[in-house]
Design an enzyme around this catalytic site. Structure first.
Site, PDB file in Angstrom:
ATOM      1  N   TYR A 190       0.554   4.496  -2.482  1.00 47.33           N
ATOM      2  CA  TYR A 190      -0.412   5.509  -2.139  1.00 47.33           C
ATOM      3  C   TYR A 190      -0.171   6.084  -0.879  1.00 47.33           C
ATOM      4  O   TYR A 190      -0.049   7.297  -0.865  1.00 47.33           O
ATOM      5  CB  TYR A 190      -1.946   4.537  -2.079  1.00 47.33           C
ATOM      6  CG  TYR A 190      -2.829   5.651  -1.976  1.00 47.33           C
ATOM      7  CD1 TYR A 190      -3.275   6.478  -2.870  1.00 47.33           C
ATOM      8  CD2 TYR A 190      -3.734   5.637  -0.647  1.00 47.33           C
ATOM      9  CE1 TYR A 190      -4.605   7.267  -2.782  1.00 47.33           C
ATOM     10  CE2 TYR A 190      -4.813   6.515  -0.444  1.00 47.33           C
ATOM     11  CZ  TYR A 190      -4.929   7.366  -1.616  1.00 47.33           C
ATOM     12  OH  TYR A 190      -6.168   8.224  -1.538  1.00 47.33           O
TER      13      TYR A 190
ATOM     14  N   SER B 205     -18.688  -0.107  -1.887  1.00 46.68           N
ATOM     15  CA  SER B 205     -18.954  -0.457  -3.184  1.00 46.68           C
ATOM     16  C   SER B 205     -19.012  -2.087  -3.208  1.00 46.68           C
ATOM     17  O   SER B 205     -19.955  -2.746  -3.697  1.00 46.68           O
ATOM     18  CB  SER B 205     -18.271   0.247  -4.187  1.00 46.68           C
ATOM     19  OG  SER B 205     -16.989  -0.119  -3.953  1.00 46.68           O
TER      20      SER B 205
ATOM     21  N   GLN C 149      -8.252   0.066  12.585  1.00 46.84           N
ATOM     22  CA  GLN C 149      -9.120   0.732  12.845  1.00 46.84           C
ATOM     23  C   GLN C 149      -8.717   2.172  12.450  1.00 46.84           C
ATOM     24  O   GLN C 149      -7.769   2.679  12.002  1.00 46.84           O
ATOM     25  CB  GLN C 149      -9.302   1.292  14.315  1.00 46.84           C
ATOM     26  CG  GLN C 149      -7.803   1.360  15.121  1.00 46.84           C
ATOM     27  CD  GLN C 149      -7.891   1.582  16.509  1.00 46.84           C
ATOM     28  OE1 GLN C 149      -9.171   0.854  17.149  1.00 46.84           O
ATOM     29  NE2 GLN C 149      -6.928   1.870  17.411  1.00 46.84           N
TER      30      GLN C 149
ATOM     31  N   PRO D 273      -5.300  -1.277   7.893  1.00 46.43           N
ATOM     32  CA  PRO D 273      -5.508  -0.729   9.095  1.00 46.43           C
ATOM     33  C   PRO D 273      -6.677  -1.611   9.931  1.00 46.43           C
ATOM     34  O   PRO D 273      -7.714  -1.811   9.292  1.00 46.43           O
ATOM     35  CB  PRO D 273      -5.830   0.671   8.953  1.00 46.43           C
ATOM     36  CG  PRO D 273      -5.030   1.045   7.390  1.00 46.43           C
ATOM     37  CD  PRO D 273      -5.424  -0.327   6.745  1.00 46.43           C
TER      38      PRO D 273
ATOM     39  N   ARG E 283       0.899  -1.232  -0.024  1.00 43.76           N
ATOM     40  CA  ARG E 283       0.005   0.065  -0.020  1.00 43.76           C
ATOM     41  C   ARG E 283       0.902   1.211  -0.104  1.00 43.76           C
ATOM     42  O   ARG E 283       0.240   2.383  -0.016  1.00 43.76           O
ATOM     43  CB  ARG E 283      -0.796   0.182   1.206  1.00 43.76           C
ATOM     44  CG  ARG E 283      -1.938  -1.150   1.192  1.00 43.76           C
ATOM     45  CD  ARG E 283      -2.595  -1.156   2.737  1.00 43.76           C
ATOM     46  NE  ARG E 283      -3.364  -0.111   3.157  1.00 43.76           N
ATOM     47  CZ  ARG E 283      -4.669  -0.167   2.758  1.00 43.76           C
ATOM     48  NH1 ARG E 283      -5.279  -1.363   2.375  1.00 43.76           N
ATOM     49  NH2 ARG E 283      -5.827   0.796   3.176  1.00 43.76           N
TER      50      ARG E 283
ATOM     51  N   ASN F 120     -12.657   7.694   4.751  1.00 44.77           N
ATOM     52  CA  ASN F 120     -13.441   6.846   3.923  1.00 44.77           C
ATOM     53  C   ASN F 120     -14.751   7.507   3.521  1.00 44.77           C
ATOM     54  O   ASN F 120     -15.558   8.074   4.373  1.00 44.77           O
ATOM     55  CB  ASN F 120     -13.689   5.426   4.391  1.00 44.77           C
ATOM     56  CG  ASN F 120     -12.755   4.541   4.590  1.00 44.77           C
ATOM     57  OD1 ASN F 120     -11.870   4.892   5.077  1.00 44.77           O
ATOM     58  ND2 ASN F 120     -12.893   3.308   4.020  1.00 44.77           N
TER      59      ASN F 120
ATOM     60  N   GLN G 143     -12.624  -5.104  12.409  1.00 48.33           N
ATOM     61  CA  GLN G 143     -11.848  -3.928  12.016  1.00 48.33           C
ATOM     62  C   GLN G 143     -12.834  -2.803  11.830  1.00 48.33           C
ATOM     63  O   GLN G 143     -13.880  -3.140  11.053  1.00 48.33           O
ATOM     64  CB  GLN G 143     -10.886  -4.103  10.961  1.00 48.33           C
ATOM     65  CG  GLN G 143     -11.451  -4.340   9.527  1.00 48.33           C
ATOM     66  CD  GLN G 143     -11.489  -5.805   9.461  1.00 48.33           C
ATOM     67  OE1 GLN G 143     -11.985  -6.537  10.190  1.00 48.33           O
ATOM     68  NE2 GLN G 143     -11.254  -6.177   8.274  1.00 48.33           N
ATOM     69  N   THR G 144     -12.506  -1.303  11.954  1.00 48.35           N
ATOM     70  CA  THR G 144     -13.577  -0.489  11.912  1.00 48.35           C
ATOM     71  C   THR G 144     -13.058   0.569  10.951  1.00 48.35           C
ATOM     72  O   THR G 144     -11.767   0.665  10.715  1.00 48.35           O
ATOM     73  CB  THR G 144     -13.781   0.287  13.406  1.00 48.35           C
ATOM     74  OG1 THR G 144     -12.543   0.840  13.663  1.00 48.35           O
ATOM     75  CG2 THR G 144     -14.169  -0.678  14.330  1.00 48.35           C
ATOM     76  N   ARG G 145     -14.074   1.424  10.314  1.00 45.96           N
ATOM     77  CA  ARG G 145     -13.997   2.536   9.367  1.00 45.96           C
ATOM     78  C   ARG G 145     -15.059   3.632   9.671  1.00 45.96           C
ATOM     79  O   ARG G 145     -15.837   3.058  10.304  1.00 45.96           O
ATOM     80  CB  ARG G 145     -14.108   2.053   7.974  1.00 45.96           C
ATOM     81  CG  ARG G 145     -13.053   0.971   7.467  1.00 45.96           C
ATOM     82  CD  ARG G 145     -11.594   1.828   7.509  1.00 45.96           C
ATOM     83  NE  ARG G 145     -10.585   0.732   6.865  1.00 45.96           N
ATOM     84  CZ  ARG G 145      -9.791  -0.101   7.580  1.00 45.96           C
ATOM     85  NH1 ARG G 145     -10.159  -0.212   8.845  1.00 45.96           N
ATOM     86  NH2 ARG G 145      -9.104  -0.691   6.901  1.00 45.96           N
TER      87      ARG G 145
END
Length: 312
Positions: free
Chosen positions: A144, A188, A275, A273, A141, A173, A208-210
């Site tokens: 980016y 999506s 979180q 990641p 990653r 996000n 895992q959170t976003r």
């Protein structure tokens, strides 16, 4: 009326920004190389007298006369930015150099669309702008993450060395209509899989959170940031502080689509990641901004868009 350049203007975020700028009466030059952007996103603007489209790659210099620049050009989903990682880094770094050079030549105010990925897999939660991040510089990653970090470095060096009028926002996000159906981003992915009746793929155990910001809210933040007083550079976190696990998101998408898709768990990708949540105190203070659209309401709009796009 301002003359405004939007790089990456036919992409998901760029096209929504072009819409808003045209609606308020600005003269917009939309620049895109169409690697991830689509003419479908801006075709409705093509006949407008204040809108111009130019096919151009920001890794090459651009010579135009504008008053403001929104630099959004860069593939932003792992599927797309890992497809050609060298070009991704070039887009962030050479693109920043070229757009900063343009801004310097014409004395334009320039906004950089940076990313929450500059924080990497964070050790601080939620993430304030003062946090320097925990980023793997040689991972899959990194093209980016480090590309965007280097772009921020360039912006602040142009500010210090040349007194350039810069603005930097760090996007968390974001989702909404005009997302690419195959971009590999979780919103999506889940919606398309649910609508097609395919298995919904959850990486890891789903814990895992976003934090998910609806696109209209994000564009509000862009415009507010561009209008702040000279000398306020940011960076400013722009995102929704509501935090959801992948499992919660999947279950909400199933509920809203009425899908019978099964949840399938797969191995977590490298450097993903665990979180991510923005501290938006600075955005509230300096921009008078915070997101208004609840996740469920935004998902309904996004699901409706994908139903139409996929003809389901």
């Amino acid at each position: 009326m301002k003359k405004i350049l939007v790089t990456g203007g036919s992409g998901f975020l760029g096209s929504h920004l072009c819409d808003r700028l045209i609606a308020r009466g600005d003269d917009v030059l939309c620049v895109d190389n169409f690697f991830t952007g689509s003419k479908k996103n801006i075709v409705h603007l093509m006949g407008h007298p204040n809108f111009e489209l130019m096919r151009h790659d920001v890794t090459f210099p651009l010579y135009v006369e504008v008053e403001q620049i929104f630099n959004l050009a860069c593939p932003a989903s792992p599927v797309h930015y890992q497809y050609d990682p060298v070009q991704t880094t070039k887009t962030s770094v050479h693109g920043a150099i070229n757009m900063l050079g343009l801004a310097k030549r014409v004395n334009a105010r320039i906004l950089q669309a940076s990313t929450s990925e500059v924080y990497g897999d964070p050790e601080i939660h939620p993430q304030p702008e003062s946090y320097w991040g925990k980023v793997n510089p040689i991972g899959i990653r990194s093209c980016y993450d480090e590309g965007k970090r280097c772009a921020e470095t360039l912006f602040f060096d142009y500010f210090r060395q040349h007194q350039l009028d810069i603005k930097v926002v760090r996007i968390f996000n974001t989702y909404g209509p005009r997302m690419h159906p195959n971009d590999g981003r979780v919103v999506s992915n889940f919606i398309v899989q649910a609508l097609r009746g395919d298995d919904i793929t959850i990486y890891g155990d789903g814990s895992q959170t976003r934090s998910f910001c609806y696109v209209d809210d994000l564009i509000d933040a862009f415009l507010a940031m561009m209008d702040t007083e000279k000398g306020f550079t940011g960076p400013v976190n722009t995102g929704n502080p509501g935090e959801f696990s992948m499992l919660e998101l999947a279950e909400l998408v199933l509920k809203l689509t009425g899908s019978k898709s099964r949840l399938v768990f797969k191995e977590l990708p490298s450097d993903d990641p665990k979180q991510r949540k923005p501290d938006i105190s600075l955005a509230r203070e300096k921009l008078g901004w915070e997101p208004k659209v609840a996740l469920e309401d935004g998902l309904k709009e996004t699901i409706s868009y994908f139903k139409h796009t996929l003809a389901l």
